[in-house]
Design a protein around this motif. Structure first.
Motif, short mmCIF file in Angstrom:
data_model
loop_
_atom_site.label_atom_id
_atom_site.label_comp_id
_atom_site.label_asym_id
_atom_site.label_seq_id
_atom_site.Cartn_x
_atom_site.Cartn_y
_atom_site.Cartn_z
N ARG A 51 -21.10 1.06 -6.22
CA ARG A 51 -20.11 0.78 -5.09
C ARG A 51 -20.14 -0.74 -5.24
O ARG A 51 -20.78 -1.48 -5.32
CB ARG A 51 -20.49 1.53 -3.77
N PRO A 52 -18.83 -1.15 -4.65
CA PRO A 52 -18.61 -2.51 -4.49
C PRO A 52 -19.58 -3.18 -3.54
O PRO A 52 -20.18 -4.43 -3.74
CB PRO A 52 -17.03 -2.69 -3.77
N GLU A 76 -5.14 -5.86 -1.99
CA GLU A 76 -6.18 -5.04 -2.04
C GLU A 76 -7.46 -6.19 -2.34
O GLU A 76 -8.49 -5.62 -2.25
CB GLU A 76 -6.20 -4.00 -3.31
N PHE A 77 -6.91 -7.15 -2.61
CA PHE A 77 -8.49 -8.20 -2.83
C PHE A 77 -8.84 -8.79 -1.57
O PHE A 77 -10.00 -9.33 -1.66
CB PHE A 77 -8.00 -9.42 -3.65
N GLN A 130 -13.65 -3.96 -7.80
CA GLN A 130 -13.54 -3.24 -6.57
C GLN A 130 -13.57 -1.47 -6.88
O GLN A 130 -13.83 -0.75 -6.04
CB GLN A 130 -11.90 -3.16 -6.00
N GLY A 131 -13.28 -1.05 -8.16
CA GLY A 131 -13.15 0.19 -8.33
C GLY A 131 -14.57 0.83 -8.68
O GLY A 131 -15.22 1.71 -8.85
N ALA A 167 -7.70 -11.20 -12.32
CA ALA A 167 -7.33 -10.18 -11.55
C ALA A 167 -7.52 -9.01 -11.76
O ALA A 167 -8.02 -8.00 -11.04
CB ALA A 167 -5.67 -10.49 -11.27
N LYS A 168 -7.65 -8.75 -13.23
CA LYS A 168 -7.94 -7.53 -13.63
C LYS A 168 -9.58 -7.10 -13.59
O LYS A 168 -10.10 -6.01 -13.04
CB LYS A 168 -7.84 -7.43 -15.23
N PHE A 169 -10.39 -8.21 -13.73
CA PHE A 169 -11.63 -8.05 -13.12
C PHE A 169 -11.94 -7.66 -11.71
O PHE A 169 -12.97 -6.97 -11.59
CB PHE A 169 -12.55 -9.32 -13.51
#
Length: 463
Positions: free
Chosen positions: A311-312, A266-267, A304-305, A297-299
């Motif tokens: 919005r991204p 998803e990245f 992305q959320g 990775a959590k960031f």
């Protein structure tokens, strides 16, 4: 010769206006200057292709390949433009017969002519500014001509298509040609690193058309030389060729290895070919923080959320003018600053706390990860001795500037450079420092590297 072909064009004996040929004046200033310097240096250029056509009016010679070259040469000869200041190898040597003050040719005791070698800086020079010897060299330059005889309209069209089938280097591919010192380091990462090779992030076309090389160049430039950011890949590559170090590419490779271990499918929408250098730089700054890579990775997942309800796509442009080119220095700095702020917020770190980070972690992140506490004690002692000879009231001795100064001492140990004379001069020339210690360290390191290059240039050659 050049002058002969130009005269043939002027008289209409050689035609450059075939209906299927592109119009002249298609080249940019850089390409035009490059051709003129090539001719003045007597280096080779591609041959001119001509098609002969028999018509009721007589024999017509059409230029079907090389029209741009001929028109550029003609424009320069007629004074339409002068050479710019960004040409490569601008100093040109030429020989002439030596004369006395009255213009009489000098001879030696054996009646041989005496010659002298003169040099000219071609920057800003038009044809009329050249000495007679170089004007003659330009006019007498040999241009090879390939002629196709008795061609029909169909054959002329065929030859025009044939000579224009090749694909010229794009900007990214051309940039690599300016990196004779570091091209190997760029290629090792772009071709061999599994982040680019194994993960399904970049398209096959991006892997073959120089895009990955551009990403590597932009990443090192953004990570280490942001103050000198260049929008053009060619200028960026030329700067790195002179001032970058192999350790910078090695660090990028290490960071990519760590990113690969936390990468998820998803990245892909984050690590685009246009944005990768920003995220690689952001991760490099993350590595100086007391967190594990999975926190980054959590960031990424949170980003992305849509952090803060944005919005991204808005996140990536926040604080920048959408009308400005995305590779402008100010835009790059704003985007990076914004993303860094969002990352600190996500990790619950106040940016002002960054100044209090452990100096050891700072040096491990920006100089050498193998530095130990014992090494640090030595660096601190050396820095205290070095600064004994500077103005003790200098703002550069502020404790907030201690991390970058200590890091520079670590860098001097790594590169075996003596700081004694440089540091005194630096303190005399500078009365302030950048609060961002990473940027301040880079600025001091670049100043030191330039000082060492000047010192080496003044050193007499061995023997």
């Amino acid at each position: 010769m050049n002058s002969t072909i130009q005269n043939m064009l002027t008289r209409g004996e050689l035609r450059g206006d075939h209906p299927q040929q592109r119009k002249p004046d298609q080249w940019n200033k850089h390409d035009k200057d490059g051709l003129i310097v090539t001719v003045l240096r007597g280096e080779d250029i591609d041959s001119i292709k001509v098609c002969e056509q028999l018509t009721e009016q007589g024999v017509v010679l059409w230029v079907i390949d090389g029209l741009q070259r001929l028109t550029v040469l003609n424009s320069y000869r007629n004074g339409t433009f002068k050479l710019g200041k960004g040409i490569e190898y601008p100093i040109l040597s030429y020989q002439r017969v030596k004369k006395d003050n009255r213009g009489k040719i000098l001879k030696d005791e054996e009646e041989n002519y005496v010659y002298e070698v003169n040099k000219i800086d071609l920057c800003g020079k038009g044809y009329e500014d050249l000495p007679l010897e170089l004007k003659e060299r330009f006019d007498n330059y040999k241009i090879d001509v390939v002629k196709h005889l008795d061609c029909s309209d169909e054959e002329i069209g065929y030859h025009i298509r044939r000579y224009n089938r090749q694909i010229s280097m794009n900007a990214s591919q051309n940039a690599v040609t300016y990196m004779d010192n570091i091209a190997g380091a760029v290629k090792r990462i772009s071709l061999n690193h599994r982040f680019f090779r194994e993960y399904d992030i970049y398209t096959e076309r991006e892997k073959s058309n120089g895009t990955i090389e551009r990403i590597v160049i932009e990443s090192v430039m953004c990570m280490y030389h942001l103050d000198h950011w260049q929008k053009q890949s060619r200028r960026m590559a030329a700067y790195l060729n002179e001032f970058s170090r192999k350790e910078e590419f090695e660090r990028l490779g290490d960071n990519l290895e760590r990113l690969g271990k936390i990468y998820r499918e998803e990245f892909r929408t984050v690590f685009t070919s246009g944005d990768s250098f920003i995220w690689f730089t952001l991760f490099d700054r993350f590595t100086a923080l007391p967190f594990v890579d999975t926190d980054f990775a959590k960031f990424l997942t949170a980003f992305q959320g849509g952090l803060c309800g944005k919005r991204p796509e808005d996140e990536r442009l926040y604080g920048t003018d959408r009308k400005k080119p995305i590779k402008d220095k100010t835009v790059v700095e704003k985007r990076l600053r914004y993303l860094e702020t969002r990352m600190y917020e996500f990790l619950h770190i106040k940016k002002e706390d960054m100044k209090e980070l452990d100096i050891l972690s700072f040096i491990q992140a920006h100089v050498d990860r193998a530095v130990t506490r014992e090494d640090m004690e030595q660096y601190e002692e050396v820095l205290d001795v070095l600064t004994m000879g500077v103005d003790h009231a200098s703002p550069l001795l502020d404790r907030r500037n201690r991390p970058s100064l200590t890091a520079l001492v670590a860098y001097s140990f790594q590169t075996d450079i003596d700081l004694d004379h440089w540091i005194i001069g630096y303190f005399e020339r500078n009365h302030s420092f950048l609060t961002d210690q990473r940027d301040n360290y880079i600025r001091m390191r670049e100043d030191l590297d330039k000082y060492e290059k000047r010192k080496a240039a003044r050193r007499p050659a061995a023997g």
